[in-house]
Design an enzyme around this catalytic site. Sequence first.
Site, PDB file in Angstrom:
ATOM      1  N   GLN A  61       0.822  -1.212   0.000  1.00 36.98           N
ATOM      2  CA  GLN A  61       0.000   0.000   0.000  1.00 36.98           C
ATOM      3  C   GLN A  61       0.857   1.264   0.000  1.00 36.98           C
ATOM      4  OE1 GLN A  61      -3.366  -0.373   2.512  1.00 36.98           O
ATOM      5  NE2 GLN A  61      -4.149   1.663   2.088  1.00 36.98           N
ATOM      6  N   ASP A  62       1.689   1.453   1.026  1.00 34.22           N
ATOM      7  CA  ASP A  62       2.614   2.585   1.025  1.00 34.22           C
ATOM      8  C   ASP A  62       3.839   2.232   1.859  1.00 34.22           C
ATOM      9  OD1 ASP A  62       1.504   2.860   3.601  1.00 34.22           O
ATOM     10  OD2 ASP A  62       1.418   5.042   3.483  1.00 34.22           O
ATOM     11  N   PRO A  63       4.903   3.038   1.776  1.00 32.34           N
ATOM     12  CA  PRO A  63       6.148   2.679   2.467  1.00 32.34           C
ATOM     13  C   PRO A  63       5.988   2.683   3.986  1.00 32.34           C
ATOM     14  CG  PRO A  63       6.537   4.356   0.779  1.00 32.34           C
ATOM     15  CD  PRO A  63       5.056   4.246   0.944  1.00 32.34           C
ATOM     16  N   ASN A 129      -0.201   6.175   5.140  1.00 31.03           N
ATOM     17  CA  ASN A 129      -1.123   6.634   4.085  1.00 31.03           C
ATOM     18  C   ASN A 129      -1.186   8.155   3.963  1.00 31.03           C
ATOM     19  OD1 ASN A 129      -1.972   3.962   3.359  1.00 31.03           O
ATOM     20  ND2 ASN A 129      -3.238   3.945   5.204  1.00 31.03           N
TER      21      ASN A 129
END
EC number: 3.2.2.27
Length: 217
Positions: A61-63, A129
């Site tokens: 999804q994101d880092p 996020n």
Amino acid sequence: MEHSSWHALIKAQLPEGYFGKINQFMEQVYSQGIIYPPKEKVFQALLTTLLEEVKVVILGQDPYHGPGQAQGLSFSVPDSIPAPPSLQNILKELSDDIGVKKSHDLTAWAEQGVLLLNACLTVPAGQANGHAGQIWEPFTDAVIQVVNHLDRPVVFVLWGAYARKKKALVTNPHHLIIESAHPSPLSVYRGFWGSKPFSKANAFLKETGQEPIDWLR
């Protein structure tokens, strides 16, 4: 990125001038605060795994948003950093499925053709996020579409509800989609344990005449 095999094909999927917007976004956010991963590693997944080498896509999804964790590859952290809970669970499932991987740096997977792609390529420190919905999703959707258009069969590994939404972008019947619950401690018991994604991916690669991934490297 401009000189990689990805650049022209991704650009063709995006509105005119979108790369310029990404550059402006990066200049702005990196000048205003602490952003992960380091700027030079934002496109690490595409620089490590060339388009002509892609065999498997693992979508995140994101880092990670803690110091020293994010290195531009989904789920991966350097060996000098403790493995976050989701990565611990990925490695436990790998251990149950195939065997023990001693390193929790996943660069060796990327070097073998596993595209470790996050849907969002940057994150503000401490804000999961935090850049969702701002610039990255059209770009990373374009990456998925470029892989989808390959004639060579590819495995897409989609963990959790967010990644599974991207299934709509994988329309080529040559490809295999492996989906399950997310390896997060919150959802790992809803179908991630025992899903055997690593052996399933390798079985498909062998069936389609490709070298399997050495997941234990």
